[in-house]
Scaffold this motif. Structure first.
Motif, PDB file in Angstrom:
ATOM      1  N   SER A  79      43.633  44.043  38.920  1.00 46.68           N
ATOM      2  CA  SER A  79      43.592  42.610  38.688  1.00 46.68           C
ATOM      3  C   SER A  79      44.818  42.213  37.865  1.00 46.68           C
ATOM      4  O   SER A  79      45.675  43.053  37.573  1.00 46.68           O
ATOM      5  CB  SER A  79      42.300  42.239  37.946  1.00 46.68           C
ATOM      6  N   LEU A  80      44.921  40.961  37.477  1.00 48.18           N
ATOM      7  CA  LEU A  80      46.004  40.484  36.619  1.00 48.18           C
ATOM      8  C   LEU A  80      45.406  39.836  35.382  1.00 48.18           C
ATOM      9  O   LEU A  80      44.488  39.011  35.475  1.00 48.18           O
ATOM     10  CB  LEU A  80      46.890  39.472  37.343  1.00 48.18           C
ATOM     11  N   ALA A  81      45.918  40.210  34.203  1.00 45.30           N
ATOM     12  CA  ALA A  81      45.530  39.591  32.936  1.00 45.30           C
ATOM     13  C   ALA A  81      46.802  39.348  32.157  1.00 45.30           C
ATOM     14  O   ALA A  81      47.274  40.227  31.432  1.00 45.30           O
ATOM     15  CB  ALA A  81      44.568  40.486  32.165  1.00 45.30           C
ATOM     16  N   GLY A  82      47.389  38.170  32.331  1.00 46.98           N
ATOM     17  CA  GLY A  82      48.721  37.928  31.785  1.00 46.98           C
ATOM     18  C   GLY A  82      49.738  38.754  32.550  1.00 46.98           C
ATOM     19  O   GLY A  82      49.764  38.760  33.781  1.00 46.98           O
ATOM     20  N   LEU A  83      50.554  39.514  31.807  1.00 47.08           N
ATOM     21  CA  LEU A  83      51.521  40.401  32.447  1.00 47.08           C
ATOM     22  C   LEU A  83      50.944  41.791  32.671  1.00 47.08           C
ATOM     23  O   LEU A  83      51.560  42.622  33.322  1.00 47.08           O
ATOM     24  CB  LEU A  83      52.790  40.481  31.585  1.00 47.08           C
ATOM     25  N   ASP A  84      49.754  42.035  32.173  1.00 47.68           N
ATOM     26  CA  ASP A  84      49.102  43.328  32.366  1.00 47.68           C
ATOM     27  C   ASP A  84      48.334  43.316  33.688  1.00 47.68           C
ATOM     28  O   ASP A  84      48.003  42.263  34.227  1.00 47.68           O
ATOM     29  CB  ASP A  84      48.153  43.603  31.203  1.00 47.68           C
ATOM     30  N   ALA A  85      48.039  44.504  34.200  1.00 49.72           N
ATOM     31  CA  ALA A  85      47.294  44.625  35.456  1.00 49.72           C
ATOM     32  C   ALA A  85      46.259  45.727  35.295  1.00 49.72           C
ATOM     33  O   ALA A  85      46.467  46.874  35.700  1.00 49.72           O
ATOM     34  CB  ALA A  85      48.241  44.939  36.612  1.00 49.72           C
ATOM     35  N   GLY A 121      49.741  27.969  30.971  1.00 52.20           N
ATOM     36  CA  GLY A 121      48.345  27.568  30.813  1.00 52.20           C
ATOM     37  C   GLY A 121      47.625  27.625  32.134  1.00 52.20           C
ATOM     38  O   GLY A 121      48.037  28.321  33.062  1.00 52.20           O
ATOM     39  N   GLY A 122      46.563  26.847  32.240  1.00 51.93           N
ATOM     40  CA  GLY A 122      45.753  26.840  33.443  1.00 51.93           C
ATOM     41  C   GLY A 122      44.626  27.851  33.350  1.00 51.93           C
ATOM     42  O   GLY A 122      44.437  28.533  32.337  1.00 51.93           O
ATOM     43  N   SER A 123      43.853  27.923  34.397  1.00 49.22           N
ATOM     44  CA  SER A 123      42.747  28.878  34.474  1.00 49.22           C
ATOM     45  C   SER A 123      42.717  29.488  35.870  1.00 49.22           C
ATOM     46  O   SER A 123      42.404  28.796  36.836  1.00 49.22           O
ATOM     47  CB  SER A 123      41.414  28.177  34.170  1.00 49.22           C
ATOM     48  N   PRO A 124      43.090  30.756  36.002  1.00 47.29           N
ATOM     49  CA  PRO A 124      43.508  31.676  34.938  1.00 47.29           C
ATOM     50  C   PRO A 124      44.889  31.323  34.405  1.00 47.29           C
ATOM     51  O   PRO A 124      45.671  30.664  35.092  1.00 47.29           O
ATOM     52  CB  PRO A 124      43.529  33.031  35.654  1.00 47.29           C
ATOM     53  N   PRO A 125      45.220  31.750  33.174  1.00 44.96           N
ATOM     54  CA  PRO A 125      46.509  31.392  32.586  1.00 44.96           C
ATOM     55  C   PRO A 125      47.695  31.891  33.418  1.00 44.96           C
ATOM     56  O   PRO A 125      47.713  33.034  33.863  1.00 44.96           O
ATOM     57  CB  PRO A 125      46.469  32.071  31.211  1.00 44.96           C
ATOM     58  N   ARG A 126      48.655  31.003  33.610  1.00 48.54           N
ATOM     59  CA  ARG A 126      49.892  31.351  34.310  1.00 48.54           C
ATOM     60  C   ARG A 126      51.067  31.176  33.353  1.00 48.54           C
ATOM     61  O   ARG A 126      51.019  30.340  32.440  1.00 48.54           O
ATOM     62  CB  ARG A 126      50.101  30.430  35.519  1.00 48.54           C
ATOM     63  N   PRO A 127      52.149  31.907  33.550  1.00 59.84           N
ATOM     64  CA  PRO A 127      53.321  31.720  32.681  1.00 59.84           C
ATOM     65  C   PRO A 127      53.991  30.382  32.924  1.00 59.84           C
ATOM     66  O   PRO A 127      54.011  29.880  34.049  1.00 59.84           O
ATOM     67  CB  PRO A 127      54.242  32.887  33.078  1.00 59.84           C
ATOM     68  N   ASP A 156      33.159  42.395  33.272  1.00 62.16           N
ATOM     69  CA  ASP A 156      33.560  41.323  32.356  1.00 62.16           C
ATOM     70  C   ASP A 156      35.027  40.926  32.500  1.00 62.16           C
ATOM     71  O   ASP A 156      35.519  40.083  31.759  1.00 62.16           O
ATOM     72  CB  ASP A 156      33.281  41.724  30.904  1.00 62.16           C
ATOM     73  N   LEU A 157      35.741  41.536  33.451  1.00 62.71           N
ATOM     74  CA  LEU A 157      37.149  41.195  33.690  1.00 62.71           C
ATOM     75  C   LEU A 157      37.242  40.154  34.802  1.00 62.71           C
ATOM     76  O   LEU A 157      36.782  40.408  35.923  1.00 62.71           O
ATOM     77  CB  LEU A 157      37.937  42.447  34.083  1.00 62.71           C
ATOM     78  N   PRO A 158      37.803  38.977  34.536  1.00 66.53           N
ATOM     79  CA  PRO A 158      37.907  37.974  35.600  1.00 66.53           C
ATOM     80  C   PRO A 158      38.775  38.471  36.752  1.00 66.53           C
ATOM     81  O   PRO A 158      39.815  39.104  36.548  1.00 66.53           O
ATOM     82  CB  PRO A 158      38.558  36.778  34.894  1.00 66.53           C
ATOM     83  N   LYS A 159      38.357  38.169  37.979  1.00 61.89           N
ATOM     84  CA  LYS A 159      39.104  38.550  39.189  1.00 61.89           C
ATOM     85  C   LYS A 159      39.470  37.272  39.939  1.00 61.89           C
ATOM     86  O   LYS A 159      38.636  36.381  40.106  1.00 61.89           O
ATOM     87  CB  LYS A 159      38.269  39.439  40.114  1.00 61.89           C
TER      88      LYS A 159
END
Length: 504
Positions: free
Chosen positions: A10-16, A286-292, A74-77
């Motif tokens: 998945s993607l969580a910010g710049l982490d995957a 911002g946004g949901s999910p957060p984007r750069p 619990d990790l958003p996809k």
């Protein structure tokens, strides 16, 4: 076998972070249930996968109760990147392919209804996460995304154009058709015709931009319309030293999150120039999910804000913290994301609403109150964080009519590269990032220069931030001159770039 586990990310910010796609087939009323904090785009995979399997000539288990779990729960996809692993999980759980042959791979890709694979956002971030984990797994991606991810060294990236390509690759060894390894796209040369010498006159502005490029400093250009502010900004990125491998990967991964990266622009420093109608979310993310936002998309590059006072006040104030810290943390009720934002700010503005204050060619028609209100749109705390302010005056007609003269951009870039290399040898980072003990150690002044700086700070009512920023700029001036210590002349030149608008 009625249970299969496929690996994806998945993607969580710049982490995957890693995601396990667990597919279970059971007897009972036919259904297709997808769980694991999945967004609407992910839940729609049920229909895409069903159609893709049918049109590809593969069997969809219509008479089974299908449960797909995306773990951790619990990790958003989000997005359609889980289509491919879900389809493969169904095929493995129903016995159409051997589940064990999928263990050495991670999969991501969106499926079309005909089974074709479409590119996904963040392919570089997926590859970087796999590299950092040190796993021996290979990554299977759609062909367009695989070309992008192949820029990450040390891992195997396989490209597939269709679901059947992946199925054939995991058949028993005698029947398998291996997927090709992806290769990064070839870079294209810089666009011709945009040379530094195209901007006629403006020697003071060019000197300020050279100092900014050498030390990584932020800069504000103030002048009437049509004096070359935008032309200078557009050519500024060409003065900066080439990106290192790590810088290029970080920048490309951030652009990939928004789908903006092009392999042909690999190792080209980004130049982002948002319109002045951009909101604070567009600038900082911002946004949901957060984007750069633009500040992160300009990471290791240049953010150019033209017509600075026309930007919304909230958007400009949101730049204050990232200018200091080089990162932005976006907090929402359900999740938090952090993005790097080590950008170099270039800004341009007119001196007044009509734009002709101080111009020898046209008289200004603005009242003092109108001028004060216009310049007051830029807050003192924000101006305090801009290292250099420089006036870009109107150019006389005879200078415009003269033949092109002056230094080429390549000559300026060579001096900048030498100055930047001197900084990295001495302190390991750019002058603009000096703080604390390294700042005191590498920006030490003799008695005369120290006394001169103290008098200037008292007379101009500088903050502590302004005091230290002048020291950093003076260090960059000295580096351009090849000097080991900051001399009085270097300090005097740095001081003159602090009060074009009368603040800081």
């Amino acid at each position: 076998m009625s249970l299969a586990v496929i690996r994806s990310r998945s993607l969580a910010g710049l982490d995957a972070p890693e995601v396990s796609v667990e597919v279970h087939l059971a007897n009972g009323l036919p259904s297709f249930t997808l769980v694991g904090l999945a967004d609407t785009e992910v839940k729609e995979a049920r229909e895409r996968v069903r159609a893709a399997l049918a049109t590809s000539g593969l069997e969809f288990p219509h008479n089974k109760r299908i449960t797909v779990n995306l773990a951790p729960a619990d990790l958003p996809k989000e997005s359609g990147r889980f289509d491919l692993p879900i389809a493969l999980g169904i095929l493995a759980a129903s016995g159409q392919i051997e589940a064990g042959r999928l263990d050495g791979f991670e999969f991501a890709g969106e499926l079309g209804l005909a089974g074709d694979l479409r590119p996904v956002r963040g392919a570089l971030a997926l590859a970087l996460a796999l590299q950092r984990r040190g796993t021996e797994r290979a990554l299977v991606l759609p062909a367009a995304s695989a070309e992008e991810a192949a820029l990450v060294e040390g891992i195997a990236i396989h490209a597939a154009s269709h679901l059947l390509d992946v199925v054939r690759a995991v058949l028993p060894a005698q029947d398998a058709t291996p997927l090709p390894l992806a290769r990064p796209g070839a870079a294209i040369p810089a666009e011709p015709g945009a040379d530094w010498r195209d901007v006629k006159g403006q020697s003071a502005a060019k000197r300020a931009l050279e100092i900014a490029a050498a030390g990584g400093h932020s800069l504000l250009m103030v002048g009437p319309p049509g004096t070359g502010k935008s032309m200078l900004a557009q050519r500024f990125a060409g003065l900066l030293p080439p990106m290192t491998q790590d810088e290029a990967l970080e920048s490309a991964a951030l652009l990939s999150l928004n789908g903006d990266f092009r392999p042909a622009r690999w190792r080209c420093r980004p130049l982002r120039a948002p319109h002045h109608s951009a909101s604070s979310v567009a600038l900082v993310g911002g946004g949901s999910p957060p984007r750069p936002g633009e500040i992160s998309l300009a990471h290791h590059g240049v953010l150019f804000l033209d017509e600075l006072p026309e930007f919304p006040r909230a958007a400009l104030e949101a730049l204050r913290e990232p200018l200091e810290s080089g990162r932005i943390v976006i907090s929402r009720a359900a999740r938090q994301a952090e993005f790097p934002a080590r950008f170099q700010l270039l800004a341009a503005m007119n001196p007044c609403p009509c734009g002709h204050l101080g111009s020898p060619l046209r008289a200004c028609r603005c009242t003092p109150d109108a001028i004060a209100r216009y310049q007051g749109r830029i807050s003192g705390p924000l101006l305090d964080r801009i290292d250099l302010q420089v006036e870009v005056p109107a150019v006389a007609p005879e200078a415009l009519a003269a033949s092109t003269q002056g230094e080429a951009g390549a000559q300026v870039a060579e001096r900048v590269a030498l100055a930047r290399a001197r900084q990295l040898r001495r302190q390991g980072l750019r002058n603009a990032e000096l703080a604390g003990e390294p700042l005191e150690a590498h920006c030490a002044l003799d008695a005369a220069a120290s006394q001169f700086l103290q008098k200037a700070a008292a007379r101009l009512a500088w903050s502590a931030r302004s005091f230290h920023r002048v020291l950093r700029v003076a260090r960059s001036v000295a580096d351009l001159a090849g000097a080991d210590r900051i001399a009085l002349a270097h300090l005097a030149e740095a001081i003159q770039y602090r009060r074009v608008l009368g603040v800081g």
